[in-house]
Design an enzyme around this catalytic site. Structure first.
Site, mmCIF file in Angstrom:
data_model
loop_
_atom_site.group_PDB
_atom_site.id
_atom_site.type_symbol
_atom_site.label_atom_id
_atom_site.label_comp_id
_atom_site.label_asym_id
_atom_site.label_seq_id
_atom_site.Cartn_x
_atom_site.Cartn_y
_atom_site.Cartn_z
ATOM 1 N N ASP A 1 0.784 -1.238 0.000
ATOM 2 C CA ASP A 1 0.000 0.000 0.000
ATOM 3 C C ASP A 1 0.818 1.291 0.000
ATOM 4 O O ASP A 1 1.755 1.435 0.796
ATOM 5 C CB ASP A 1 -0.871 0.062 1.264
ATOM 6 C CG ASP A 1 -1.701 -1.171 1.491
ATOM 7 O OD1 ASP A 1 -1.678 -2.083 0.651
ATOM 8 O OD2 ASP A 1 -2.381 -1.220 2.531
ATOM 9 N N GLU B 1 -10.656 -2.740 3.861
ATOM 10 C CA GLU B 1 -9.388 -2.133 4.257
ATOM 11 C C GLU B 1 -9.243 -0.759 3.614
ATOM 12 O O GLU B 1 -9.972 -0.414 2.690
ATOM 13 C CB GLU B 1 -8.209 -3.000 3.787
ATOM 14 C CG GLU B 1 -8.192 -4.396 4.370
ATOM 15 C CD GLU B 1 -6.930 -5.164 3.984
ATOM 16 O OE1 GLU B 1 -6.309 -5.740 4.873
ATOM 17 O OE2 GLU B 1 -6.578 -5.191 2.780
#
Ligand SMILES: *[C@@H]1O[C@H](CO)[C@@H](O)[C@H](O)[C@H]1NC(C)=O
Ligand SMILES: *[C@@H]1O[C@H](CO)[C@@H](O)[C@H](O)[C@H]1NC(C)=O
Ligand SMILES: *[C@@H]1O[C@H](CO)[C@@H](O)[C@H](O)[C@H]1NC(C)=O
Ligand SMILES: *[C@@H]1O[C@H](CO)[C@@H](O)[C@H](O)[C@H]1NC(C)=O
Ligand SMILES: *[C@@H]1O[C@H](CO)[C@@H](O)[C@H](O)[C@H]1NC(C)=O
Ligand SMILES: *[C@@H]1O[C@H](CO)[C@@H](O)[C@H](O)[C@H]1NC(C)=O
Ligand SMILES: *[C@@H]1O[C@H](CO)[C@@H](O)[C@H](O)[C@H]1NC(C)=O
Length: 536
Positions: A41, A241
């Protein structure tokens, strides 16, 4: 202070001294990837004092997921990135990692609400998920369990290079709110922003397993209280998420500001994909609660508001420190389904091109528009090659060895063809190729990577992907396609439909071809620019 000395020492040890040519097979030429090792990420995206900061989930000790730390790169133009020393190194690395630093976000605390400022320097504050590896008593005296996820903060008073974890009080949000305290192992990914209207900091976290987001508020970035919760809603095929919440003006009208909530889903991504995906909801936020518009719910089809319809767009997050008229996001261009198995070496994973967001009414519906605006095209000396065809007859036209890094603009109208498009990254015998085009009957973009090169590392990889796109009212279809050594990003129409997919073609796959299947296509306009490497 012990902590900052230790952090500094480890930073020096962990400097990215690895030499790379940025020319290895599959190395992205105009997308960010680290010199070596695993990334996932993007985190803590921040535009501060003229510099774009890209932090990212990083393993300083390996090419697969582990030892999670915050890597760091900076850029002046969102195009040329320079890798910097690690910002937050997994605590105890390398022998005995006791705390990993998961996904989070960062702000410039220009009013010094945190009191972290020193000598007039604006403190930057990062919020991240602490992933505790063992049961332990922290320097703050707080006790945490093995596998617990809590929210902590760190600050920088040198414009984002060196970071000090706030060990006096971390974690600042230790537990999920009641009644969700049993979710303490799946409580993560704080996204933070300044809310002008209420003069407060707002933070959004995910309770991943139960598909809920929790909104929190603070005056000082240290003391947080719960505001509201959101979800479950629409796609819940996997864990939730990486939430993201921000305002955008609908049709550039300041009196019509809407709020966009983005949520990552893993697995359970768009139809036809396997693994992770990203959905968005448009609604309102009153400083306390996010309320999705009615249009965000599609009766009978609860998963059709995908931010990207391809397999390789996840964990997208936005830059703080930019005006909402220049709202910019970056995603992780990979997928948990096969992320650790892709053939790239000595790194695994890359970031998408930066996307500039806006909201536009299309077919009476507020729609998220994504456009890559960056200047990488202007650095190519060879300029743009343009061709037009009033009628493009059924069949194909070779474009020759156009190269492996391209910015393609394609516009066309239906005649009696069933499909029109372009093949890129093809070998001269066309055995290896990636086809990108439009299916007139299905009214959808497609990317076919079944023959794109190395597809052997995962049984789901060799697939065809689709993104719905309605032609303009005059019947034209527009595609902008970014081709890099190991990726395809398609922006359809004004950018209301996007499709991102990795590919791993051979070095000699430099050829391209236009095709019109099942009949003719009208008013074809092609523009191709070769993109230079953005690595210095
Ligand atoms: C902002 O950046 C410039 C260089 O680009 C630097 O000279 C200046 O000190 C920075 N200002 C602050 C407040 O950090
Ligand atoms: C974590 O880093 C250590 C030290 O470099 C390394 O030995 C270990 O393999 C790494 N763990 C993973 C999962 O990559
Ligand atoms: C690792 O660190 C934890 C927490 O500081 C400590 O309790 C444990 O003994 C350490 N383990 C090793 C093998 O050093
Ligand atoms: C800083 O304070 C000013 C004046 O109160 C306010 O308008 C502004 O929104 C604040 N900005 C941030 C980021 O705290
Ligand atoms: C920020 O707050 C701290 C703590 O009150 C103070 O020491 C510092 O001088 C303040 N201002 C700046 C701009 O550093
Ligand atoms: C849901 O949306 C997808 C993409 O537009 C479409 O392919 C599918 O047929 C839709 N399903 C239903 C039940 O409407
Ligand atoms: C392209 O390169 C691959 C891998 O080196 C090789 O197997 C293949 O024969 C080449 N194809 C052509 C058409 O040159």
């Amino acid at each position: 202070m012990i902590v900052s000395l230790k952090a500094l020492g480890l930073c020096l040890l962990a400097s990215p001294t690895w030499a790379t040519s940025y020319k290895e097979p599959y190395r992205p030429q105009f997308h960010f990837s680290p010199a070596k090792n695993w990334i996932n990420d993007p985190v803590g995206l921040l535009h501060h004092n003229g510099t774009y900061h890209l932090y990212y989930q990083y393993n300083p000790g390996g090419i697969e997921w582990g030892n999670m730390s915050w890597g760091h790169a900076t850029s002046d133009d969102l195009t040329h990135w320079e890798e910097q020393p690690i910002a937050l190194l997994a605590r105890g690395f390398p022998e005995n990692v006791t705390e990993m630093f998961f996904t989070g976000s960062a702000v410039a605390d220009v009013n010094n609400t945190s009191g972290f400022g020193v000598d007039g320097k604006t403190p930057l504050v990062a919020v991240y998920t602490s992933s505790y590896q063992v049961t332990q008593t922290l320097p703050s005296g707080k006790e945490v369990k093995a596998n617990q996820q809590s929210q902590s903060i760190a600050y920088s008073i040198d414009d984002g290079m060196a970071w000090t974890t706030y060990d006096e009080a971390n974690p600042v949000i230790q537990n999920p709110p009641t009644p969700y305290q049993n979710q303490y192992e799946n409580f993560r990914d704080p996204f933070i922003f300044w809310h002008e209207q209420t003069n407060k900091w707002i933070l959004v976290t995910a309770l991943s397993e139960i598909h809920k987001l929790v909104l929190w508020t603070s005056d000082n970035l240290k003391d947080w209280k719960v505001l509201s919760e959101f979800g479950p809603f629409n796609g819940v095929g996997g864990v939730w998420e990486c939430p993201n919440l921000f305002p955008l003006d609908l049709d550039n009208d300041e009196s019509k500001t809407k709020w966009v909530m983005i949520v990552g889903l893993n697995p359970g991504g768009p139809p036809g994909t396997v693994g992770s995906g990203t959905q968005y909801f448009i609604g309102s936020f009153d400083g306390t609660k996010f309320t999705p518009d009615d249009e965000s719910v599609y009766p009978g089809n609860k998963t059709s508001n995908w931010m990207d319809w391809g397999p390789d767009y996840y964990a997208t997050t936005s830059f703080n420190g930019l005006p909402s008229t220049d709202h910019t996001v970056i995603g992780w261009m990979n997928n948990w389904q096969y992320g650790t198995k892709i053939p790239a070496y000595p790194w695994h994973g890359a970031m998408t091109a930066p996307r500039h967001l806006s909201l536009k009414t299309i077919n009476e519906k507020p729609t998220l528009i994504q456009q890559p605006n960056e200047a990488w095209k202007s650095i190519e000396s060879q300029g743009k090659h343009s061709s037009t065809w009033k009628t493009f007859n059924q069949g194909s036209k070779d474009l020759g060895p156009v190269g492996k890094t391209l910015d393609v603009e394609l516009e066309f109208s239906a005649s009696d063809a069933s499909k029109f498009g372009i093949i890129v990254q093809a070998t001269s015998d066309w055995k290896e190729q990636t086809a990108i085009g439009y299916d007139f009957k299905g009214k959808q973009i497609f990317v076919d990577r079944t023959k794109s090169g190395d597809v052997s590392f995962d049984e789901t990889f060799a697939s065809v992907y689709h993104a719905p796109l309605i032609p303009n009212s005059d019947g034209t279809v527009r595609l902008r396609i970014l081709v890099d050594w190991s990726s395809i990003e398609v922006f359809g129409g004004d950018g209301e439909a996007t499709l991102t997919a990795q590919i791993f073609p051979s070095k000699n796959a430099t050829f391209a071809q236009l095709f019109s299947d099942g009949g003719d296509t009208r008013n074809v306009q092609l523009g191709v620019r070769r993109v230079s490497s953005t690595w210095k």
